[in-house]
Each structure stands twice: as structure tokens, then as C-alpha cells.
Design an enzyme around this catalytic site. Structure first.
Site, PDB file in Angstrom:
ATOM      1  N   LEU A  69      -3.870  -0.538 -11.941  1.00 43.10           N
ATOM      2  CA  LEU A  69      -4.286  -0.214 -13.304  1.00 43.10           C
ATOM      3  C   LEU A  69      -3.210  -0.634 -14.300  1.00 43.10           C
ATOM      4  CD1 LEU A  69      -6.280   1.489 -15.033  1.00 43.10           C
ATOM      5  CD2 LEU A  69      -5.040   3.523 -14.306  1.00 43.10           C
ATOM      6  N   LEU A  71      -1.450   0.055 -17.447  1.00 40.37           N
ATOM      7  CA  LEU A  71      -1.274   1.141 -18.418  1.00 40.37           C
ATOM      8  C   LEU A  71      -0.788   0.634 -19.765  1.00 40.37           C
ATOM      9  CD1 LEU A  71       0.285   3.917 -16.165  1.00 40.37           C
ATOM     10  CD2 LEU A  71      -2.050   3.768 -17.030  1.00 40.37           C
ATOM     11  N   LYS A  72      -0.555  -0.667 -19.852  1.00 39.50           N
ATOM     12  CA  LYS A  72      -0.145  -1.202 -21.150  1.00 39.50           C
ATOM     13  C   LYS A  72      -1.365  -1.550 -22.007  1.00 39.50           C
ATOM     14  CE  LYS A  72       4.144  -0.547 -21.179  1.00 39.50           C
ATOM     15  NZ  LYS A  72       5.205  -1.249 -20.537  1.00 39.50           N
ATOM     16  N   GLY A 135      19.444   5.638 -13.507  1.00 38.93           N
ATOM     17  CA  GLY A 135      20.339   6.136 -12.471  1.00 38.93           C
ATOM     18  C   GLY A 135      19.672   6.043 -11.116  1.00 38.93           C
ATOM     19  N   HIS A 136      20.463   6.274 -10.091  1.00 37.17           N
ATOM     20  CA  HIS A 136      19.942   6.303  -8.727  1.00 37.17           C
ATOM     21  C   HIS A 136      20.576   7.461  -7.970  1.00 37.17           C
ATOM     22  CE1 HIS A 136      18.863   2.073  -9.778  1.00 37.17           C
ATOM     23  NE2 HIS A 136      17.736   2.509  -9.236  1.00 37.17           N
ATOM     24  N   ASP A 137      20.134   7.627  -6.754  1.00 35.43           N
ATOM     25  CA  ASP A 137      20.570   8.763  -5.933  1.00 35.43           C
ATOM     26  C   ASP A 137      22.062   9.054  -6.051  1.00 35.43           C
ATOM     27  OD1 ASP A 137      20.120  10.412  -3.129  1.00 35.43           O
ATOM     28  OD2 ASP A 137      21.956   9.232  -3.090  1.00 35.43           O
ATOM     29  N   ILE A 138      22.884   8.017  -5.921  1.00 37.82           N
ATOM     30  CA  ILE A 138      24.333   8.234  -5.882  1.00 37.82           C
ATOM     31  C   ILE A 138      24.829   8.853  -7.193  1.00 37.82           C
ATOM     32  CG2 ILE A 138      24.974   5.888  -6.660  1.00 37.82           C
ATOM     33  CD1 ILE A 138      27.203   6.022  -4.466  1.00 37.82           C
ATOM     34  N   ASN A 139      24.200   8.477  -8.322  1.00 32.84           N
ATOM     35  CA  ASN A 139      24.595   9.047  -9.617  1.00 32.84           C
ATOM     36  C   ASN A 139      24.209  10.521  -9.702  1.00 32.84           C
ATOM     37  OD1 ASN A 139      23.196   6.040 -10.406  1.00 32.84           O
ATOM     38  ND2 ASN A 139      25.359   6.349 -10.777  1.00 32.84           N
ATOM     39  N   TYR A 140      23.001  10.818  -9.226  1.00 33.71           N
ATOM     40  CA  TYR A 140      22.519  12.205  -9.310  1.00 33.71           C
ATOM     41  C   TYR A 140      23.361  13.103  -8.394  1.00 33.71           C
ATOM     42  CZ  TYR A 140      18.592   9.324 -10.896  1.00 33.71           C
ATOM     43  OH  TYR A 140      17.826   8.369 -11.520  1.00 33.71           O
ATOM     44  N   ASP A 166      17.599  11.730  -3.768  1.00 36.94           N
ATOM     45  CA  ASP A 166      16.252  11.147  -3.815  1.00 36.94           C
ATOM     46  C   ASP A 166      15.234  11.988  -3.038  1.00 36.94           C
ATOM     47  OD1 ASP A 166      16.892   8.997  -5.357  1.00 36.94           O
ATOM     48  OD2 ASP A 166      16.676   7.484  -3.803  1.00 36.94           O
TER      49      ASP A 166
HETATM   50  C1  LIG Z   1      18.498   4.401  -4.364  1.00 35.27           C
HETATM   51  C2  LIG Z   1      17.049   4.601  -4.699  1.00 35.27           C
HETATM   52  C3  LIG Z   1      16.327   3.353  -5.023  1.00 35.27           C
HETATM   53  C4  LIG Z   1      16.052   2.548  -3.808  1.00 35.27           C
HETATM   54  C5  LIG Z   1      14.909   1.623  -4.050  1.00 35.27           C
HETATM   55  C6  LIG Z   1      14.872   0.529  -3.027  1.00 35.27           C
HETATM   56  C7  LIG Z   1      14.463   1.117  -1.714  1.00 35.27           C
HETATM   57  C8  LIG Z   1      13.966  -0.581  -3.526  1.00 35.27           C
HETATM   58  C9  LIG Z   1      14.363  -1.115  -4.934  1.00 35.27           C
HETATM   59  C10 LIG Z   1      13.975  -2.606  -4.940  1.00 35.27           C
HETATM   60  C11 LIG Z   1      13.201  -2.778  -3.638  1.00 35.27           C
HETATM   61  C12 LIG Z   1      13.093  -4.191  -3.055  1.00 35.27           C
HETATM   62  C13 LIG Z   1      12.452  -5.156  -4.049  1.00 35.27           C
HETATM   63  O1  LIG Z   1      11.274  -4.607  -4.633  1.00 35.27           O
HETATM   64  C14 LIG Z   1      12.128  -6.505  -3.401  1.00 35.27           C
HETATM   65  C15 LIG Z   1      11.392  -6.418  -2.079  1.00 35.27           C
HETATM   66  C16 LIG Z   1       9.923  -6.039  -2.232  1.00 35.27           C
HETATM   67  C17 LIG Z   1       9.207  -5.984  -0.886  1.00 35.27           C
HETATM   68  O2  LIG Z   1       7.875  -5.571  -1.102  1.00 35.27           O
HETATM   69  C18 LIG Z   1       9.915  -4.972   0.022  1.00 35.27           C
HETATM   70  C19 LIG Z   1      11.342  -5.394   0.213  1.00 35.27           C
HETATM   71  C20 LIG Z   1      12.118  -5.495  -1.120  1.00 35.27           C
HETATM   72  C21 LIG Z   1      13.484  -6.108  -0.768  1.00 35.27           C
HETATM   73  C22 LIG Z   1      12.282  -4.115  -1.735  1.00 35.27           C
HETATM   74  C23 LIG Z   1      12.958  -3.143  -0.758  1.00 35.27           C
HETATM   75  C24 LIG Z   1      13.135  -1.754  -1.376  1.00 35.27           C
HETATM   76  O3  LIG Z   1      11.903  -1.146  -1.619  1.00 35.27           O
HETATM   77  C25 LIG Z   1      13.929  -1.848  -2.686  1.00 35.27           C
HETATM   78  C26 LIG Z   1      15.345  -2.325  -2.364  1.00 35.27           C
HETATM   79  C27 LIG Z   1      16.862   5.573  -5.848  1.00 35.27           C
HETATM   80  O4  LIG Z   1      17.752   6.246  -6.231  1.00 35.27           O
HETATM   81  S1  LIG Z   1      15.289   5.784  -6.464  1.00 35.27           S
HETATM   82  C28 LIG Z   1      15.481   6.944  -7.780  1.00 35.27           C
HETATM   83  C29 LIG Z   1      15.524   6.237  -9.065  1.00 35.27           C
HETATM   84  N1  LIG Z   1      15.495   7.145 -10.193  1.00 35.27           N
HETATM   85  C30 LIG Z   1      14.385   7.771 -10.571  1.00 35.27           C
HETATM   86  O5  LIG Z   1      13.329   7.624 -10.006  1.00 35.27           O
HETATM   87  C31 LIG Z   1      14.549   8.689 -11.776  1.00 35.27           C
HETATM   88  C32 LIG Z   1      13.434   8.590 -12.773  1.00 35.27           C
HETATM   89  N2  LIG Z   1      13.174   7.222 -13.128  1.00 35.27           N
HETATM   90  C33 LIG Z   1      14.012   6.483 -13.869  1.00 35.27           C
HETATM   91  O6  LIG Z   1      15.058   6.896 -14.327  1.00 35.27           O
HETATM   92  C34 LIG Z   1      13.557   5.057 -14.102  1.00 35.27           C
HETATM   93  O7  LIG Z   1      12.207   4.943 -13.780  1.00 35.27           O
HETATM   94  C35 LIG Z   1      14.361   4.035 -13.293  1.00 35.27           C
HETATM   95  C36 LIG Z   1      14.293   4.297 -11.816  1.00 35.27           C
HETATM   96  C37 LIG Z   1      15.825   4.042 -13.740  1.00 35.27           C
HETATM   97  C38 LIG Z   1      13.779   2.638 -13.533  1.00 35.27           C
HETATM   98  O8  LIG Z   1      13.864   2.350 -14.906  1.00 35.27           O
HETATM   99  P1  LIG Z   1      12.905   1.275 -15.562  1.00 35.27           P
HETATM  100  O9  LIG Z   1      13.503   0.893 -16.868  1.00 35.27           O
HETATM  101  O10 LIG Z   1      12.638   0.176 -14.604  1.00 35.27           O
HETATM  102  O11 LIG Z   1      11.530   2.066 -15.701  1.00 35.27           O
HETATM  103  P2  LIG Z   1      11.114   3.255 -16.680  1.00 35.27           P
HETATM  104  O12 LIG Z   1      12.043   3.392 -17.832  1.00 35.27           O
HETATM  105  O13 LIG Z   1      10.873   4.485 -15.894  1.00 35.27           O
HETATM  106  O14 LIG Z   1       9.731   2.744 -17.266  1.00 35.27           O
HETATM  107  C39 LIG Z   1       8.697   2.295 -16.470  1.00 35.27           C
HETATM  108  C40 LIG Z   1       7.981   1.208 -17.244  1.00 35.27           C
HETATM  109  O15 LIG Z   1       6.928   0.709 -16.463  1.00 35.27           O
HETATM  110  C41 LIG Z   1       5.716   0.856 -17.201  1.00 35.27           C
HETATM  111  N3  LIG Z   1       4.633   1.093 -16.233  1.00 35.27           N
HETATM  112  C42 LIG Z   1       4.598   1.973 -15.244  1.00 35.27           C
HETATM  113  N4  LIG Z   1       3.442   1.889 -14.566  1.00 35.27           N
HETATM  114  C43 LIG Z   1       2.713   0.948 -15.175  1.00 35.27           C
HETATM  115  C44 LIG Z   1       1.416   0.410 -14.956  1.00 35.27           C
HETATM  116  N5  LIG Z   1       0.613   0.825 -14.002  1.00 35.27           N
HETATM  117  N6  LIG Z   1       1.004  -0.571 -15.798  1.00 35.27           N
HETATM  118  C45 LIG Z   1       1.786  -1.025 -16.813  1.00 35.27           C
HETATM  119  N7  LIG Z   1       3.036  -0.559 -17.051  1.00 35.27           N
HETATM  120  C46 LIG Z   1       3.484   0.408 -16.245  1.00 35.27           C
HETATM  121  C47 LIG Z   1       5.955   2.011 -18.109  1.00 35.27           C
HETATM  122  O16 LIG Z   1       5.037   2.036 -19.164  1.00 35.27           O
HETATM  123  C48 LIG Z   1       7.377   1.738 -18.535  1.00 35.27           C
HETATM  124  O17 LIG Z   1       7.337   0.702 -19.501  1.00 35.27           O
HETATM  125  P3  LIG Z   1       8.368   0.679 -20.748  1.00 35.27           P
HETATM  126  O18 LIG Z   1       9.716   0.370 -20.187  1.00 35.27           O
HETATM  127  O19 LIG Z   1       7.839  -0.402 -21.650  1.00 35.27           O
HETATM  128  O20 LIG Z   1       8.317   2.036 -21.394  1.00 35.27           O
END
Ligand SMILES: C[C@H](CCC[C@@H](C)[C@H]1CC[C@H]2[C@@H]3[C@H](O)C[C@@H]4C[C@H](O)CC[C@]4(C)[C@H]3C[C@H](O)[C@]12C)C(=O)SCCNC(=O)CCNC(=O)[C@H](O)C(C)(C)COP(=O)(O)OP(=O)(O)OC[C@H]1O[C@@H](n2cnc3c(N)ncnc32)[C@H](O)[C@@H]1OP(=O)(O)O
Length: 396
Positions: A69, A71-72, A135-140, A166
Site C-alpha cells: 500500500l 501511504l504517500k 537510532g538503533h538497538d545499540i543507541n537505545y 530491539d
Molecule cells: C539494529 C537494528 C536494525 C537491523 C536491521 C537489519 C537487520 C536490516 C537493515 C537493512 C537490511 C538489509 C537491506 O535491506 C538489504 C538486504 C535486503 C534483503 O531483502 C535481505 C538482506 C538485506 C542485506 C537486509 C538484511 C537485514 O534485514 C538488514 C541489514 C535496529 O536497531 S532496528 C530498530 C530501529 N529503530 C526503530 O525502529 C525506532 C523507531 N523508528 C525510527 O526511529 C525510524 O523509523 C528509523 C529506524 C530510524 C528509520 O528512519 P527513517 O528515516 O528511514 O524512517 P522514518 O522516519 O520512520 O519514516 C518512515 C518513512 O517511510 C514512509 N512510509 C512508511 N510506510 C510507507 C508506505 N507503505 N508507503 C509509503 N511511505 C511509507 C513514511 O511515511 C515515512 O516517510 P517520511 O520520511 O517522508 O515521513
């Protein structure tokens, strides 16, 4: 309904969260875990993925459905609202303010569905000067106070994978919040907002550390205390074949069994609690453990109360006789092994899906139909690029 009856007949009981509808907005790691817990225990979890994304990073998608979906687009927002109005829980993993900017904040959604449980899983929570920071896990974990205590003496601090903030302080704690809110709603009829901060979740997880400081348990520098690898009887030891044993022989009666199993004599050793002798005692244990293989030590300690166990790598954990007896690990249709849901409920245990994970957008059509969208409307949403449908057959 008929599918529901077939499922109940097949498994013989209704799972604890059966009938609970959850909308999970796709996120990185903690929210997917939270959603998987809810799905394992019977909730219907619909993950909302972005459009124009081929592969999901959600490795914890067991039992979920996927709707793709955008959401934009205002129409996409309207679709999500429709889903949330008919759901019990929405789980969002974004930075503070993202949902409000989309017009999907808790005020809007709770106004339309006052029974909705609106779970917000973030690093820093919904208030405070860090609320909008990435931030990520290590920061929290760092901000929780706990990271300062993790690591061996004279080594730098060490975050144990991304497990504590996390998953324990984040996904699991948020799932607890959701279940508590569901329980409370059964009395009040009202939903509520859950502000799950991983800093606070991790800190709460560490309550024992805070609340046991007055006992002196943590008085010495990092890595030199009873439970932080300072004590020789609470540590890991390398074996002759390069594997490890874990030792947790704290109580004197269990410590005696450890000494006996190691072939040592208590009379030749310093007192167990003589802290100044711990480094020397650790050297002794290290030398002794290095003389036999892990299997040999397991034979010696199995069946005793010495609190000594082999350190099992992931691919051996499921094969250990104890874990086999309890069927602690499962293998899905793909042959992928993972832990079974915990804890085990006696009458209504979790019944995790054995199917493969959903493709992105695999269930867009069926979910939208189920939530009242006419086929023509779905086609229009597809043509406009608001939703994407991914036919599973095309991927097989
Ligand atoms: C240490 C962990 C993180 C580990 C993650 C890793 C396991 C994975 C990270 C990358 C992955 C790899 C990569 O994807 C490439 C491969 C892909 C393959 O399929 C698999 C292998 C991969 C190598 C893959 C492997 C792994 O999966 C990875 C290495 C953590 O600590 S996780 C905890 C993070 N923190 C939080 O969750 C706290 C709350 N969230 C936040 O603070 C932020 O969301 C965050 C995480 C900082 C990200 O910030 P960001 O600027 O990116 O996003 P947001 O500000 O939240 O805004 C989201 C924007 O997205 C828009 N949106 C959302 N849904 C939709 C939709 N359906 N349609 C349209 N738009 C959407 C939303 O409106 C926001 O837009 P705006 O920015 O315009 O407001």
C-alpha cells in the site's frame, strides 16, 4: 467463518489471541517480532508493506499476511484507515510524527475506532528531546544505562547482538503492552495508545540491576562482579575441541559439584567467595576445561546439579536431547529451523504457521475484499498504483 471452523477442528482449540486483528506497518526488526508473537498466538496480522518494493526485510513474518500500500497517496491513507477502523490493533514502527504527518495519528484513528489499540514502538518514545532522532538497538541500550555494564574486564563495552533493546525491551515489551491493553479493553470497551520506548523497555528489563545495587552485587568494576564474568564459577570455558562450556555454579552445594566434576579438591582451592582469588581460580578452571572435549565435559556434568552445560551453536541447539524432547525448535515448510513460541500455554498453546513467509502484496486483494472493498474498487486502486497485488503463483 467456515475456514475458521476447519482450523479449530484441525488444531482442537482456539488460540489465545484468535479473533484479534492486527495491522502492522512494516518496520526493521522490533515491530516485526512483536507482530510475529501476536500471530504465533493466534492473531490475524496484516503487514502493510510499501509499494515498489520487491523483497521484504522482515525475517519474522511467520503467519502474517502482506498488503502492499502506498501511504504517500491520500487514497492509500484512506485504505489504511478503513483497515484500522475494522481492526483491534495498529502497530507502527516509525519515528515520532510520521503517522501524524500522514493523517494517521492516534487522534484520527481512535476517533473513528475508539476500541483501537494504537501501539507505537520507537527507540526514544513519543516525548523528550531525542523523540525524533534516528537510532538503533545499540543507541537505545546505551541510553538505558545497561550497555555500560556489558563487557569483560579491561575490554570495551559490548552490545550482545541487537537482542536487548530491539527484541526484549522493544518487540516483546510492546507485545506485552498490547495484550495488557486488550485485556483492559475487555472491561472498559476502550482502546488506548501504547508508547513503547526501547530505551525504557530495555531499562525495565534491567530492573534487577537497579534494584540489587544496594546488595553490593555490582560494586566492583565491570567484568569483576559475580554475574558479569568476574566470578570463575559464572563464566564460559574453552574445551579441548575449541568449543565452550557454560558454568553457572553459584550456590555452594552446586559449586561443590562443579569442583568434583572438574576433578579438583576443595581443600586445595581458595574459598569460593574469596574475590581476590577469583583471577587465579579462573586460570585453574581454564586449564582444566581445556583438557577435555565439550562432549566429554557434557558426559561428566549431565545429570548433576553442577550447573554446567555445553554452549550450543544455533544449528546444534535443536538437536540437543533435552530440546528435542520438548520440541523446542520447529522446522517450517522451507525446512527453516526457528524457536517455537514461548511460553507454552497448557490449553491454548501457540500454533505457529508452518507456511513460507508472505510475498510483498500477496494478500492485498484478499484482505481488501475481506475488509469490504468491492473488486472494481480494488482494480481502480491497483491501476492508480495505490496498492499492489502480488500473485503468489507467479513467484513459484
Ligand atoms: C539494529 C537494528 C536494525 C537491523 C536491521 C537489519 C537487520 C536490516 C537493515 C537493512 C537490511 C538489509 C537491506 O535491506 C538489504 C538486504 C535486503 C534483503 O531483502 C535481505 C538482506 C538485506 C542485506 C537486509 C538484511 C537485514 O534485514 C538488514 C541489514 C535496529 O536497531 S532496528 C530498530 C530501529 N529503530 C526503530 O525502529 C525506532 C523507531 N523508528 C525510527 O526511529 C525510524 O523509523 C528509523 C529506524 C530510524 C528509520 O528512519 P527513517 O528515516 O528511514 O524512517 P522514518 O522516519 O520512520 O519514516 C518512515 C518513512 O517511510 C514512509 N512510509 C512508511 N510506510 C510507507 C508506505 N507503505 N508507503 C509509503 N511511505 C511509507 C513514511 O511515511 C515515512 O516517510 P517520511 O520520511 O517522508 O515521513
Amino acid at each position: 467463518m467456515s475456514i475458521c471452523i476447519v482450523v479449530i477442528v484441525l488444531i482442537g482449540y482456539v488460540m489465545a489471541l484468535a479473533g484479534v486483528r492486527v495491522i502492522e506497518l512494516a518496520g526493521l526488526a522490533p515491530a516485526p517480532f512483536c507482530g510475529m508473537i501476536l500471530a504465533d498466538f493466534g492473531a490475524k496480522v496484516i503487514r502493510v508493506d510499501r509499494t515498489k518494493v520487491a523483497v521484504s526485510v522482515d525475517t519474522q513474518a511467520r503467519g502474517k499476511q502482506s498488503v502492499s500500500l502506498n501511504l504517500k497517496s491520500p487514497e492509500g491513507v484512506a485504505v489504511l484507515k478503513t483497515l484500522c477502523i475494522q481492526s483491534d490493533v495498529v502497530l507502527e514502527p516509525f519515528r515520532k510524527g510520521v503517522m501524524e504527518k500522514l493523517g494517521l495519528g492516534p487522534e484520527e484513528l481512535l476517533r473513528e475506532n475508539p476500541r483501537l489499540i494504537y501501539a507505537r514502538l520507537t527507540g526514544y518514545g513519543q516525548s523528550g528531546s531525542y523523540a525524533r532522532a534516528a537510532g538503533h538497538d545499540i543507541n537505545y541500550l546505551a541510553m538505558s544505562g545497561l550497555l555500560s555494564m556489558l563487557g569483560r574486564s579491561s575490554e570495551k563495552l559490548y552490545a550482545p547482538l541487537n537482542l536487548l533493546a530491539d527484541f526484549a525491551g522493544g518487540g516483546l515489551t510492546c507485545a506485552l503492552g498490547i495484550v495488557l491493553a486488550l485485556l483492559e479493553r475487555s472491561r472498559s470497551g476502550q482502546g488506548q495508545i501504547i508508547d513503547a520506548s526501547m530505551v525504557e523497555g530495555a531499562a525495565y528489563l534491567g530492573s534487577f540491576v537497579w534494584k540489587s545495587r544496594s546488595t553490593g552485587l555490582w560494586n566492583r568494576p565491570r567484568g569483576q562482579n559475580l554475574l558479569d564474568s568476574g566470578a570463575p564459577f559464572y563464566d564460559t570455558y574453552r574445551t579441548a575441541d575449541g568449543k565452550y562450556m557454560a558454568v553457572g555454579a553459584i550456590e555452594p552445594q552446586f559449586y561443590d559439584q562443579l569442583i568434583h566434576g572438574l576433578g579438583l579438591k576443595a581443600a586445595d582451592l581458595p574459598n569460593q567467595m574469596s574475590i581476590s582469588d577469583w583471577p587465579e581460580l579462573k586460570r585453574t578452571f581454564t586449564q582444566v576445561f581445556a583438557k577435555k572435549t565439550q562432549a566429554e565435559w557434557s558426559d561428566i556434568f549431565d545429570g548433576t546439579d553442577a550447573c554446567v552445560t555445553p554452549v550450543l551453536p544455533l544449528d546444534e541447539a535443536g538437536l540437543h536431547p533435552h530440546n528435542l524432547q520438548r520440541r523446542s525448535f520447529l522446522s517450517n515448510a522451507q525446512g527453516e529451523v526457528s524457536p517455537k513460541p514461548a511460553p507454552v500455554l497448557s490449553r491454548t498453546p501457540a500454533q505457529p504457521s508452518m507456511s513460507r513467509d508472505p510475498f510483498i502484496g500477496e494478500h492485498t486483494h484478499s484482505v481488501l475484499e475481506e475488509y469490504g472493498f468491492e473488486p472494481a474498487k480494488i482494480e481502480q486502486l491497483v491501476s492508480a498504483g495505490v496498492v499492489e497485488c502480488n500473485k503468489a503463483k507467479a513467484r513459484l
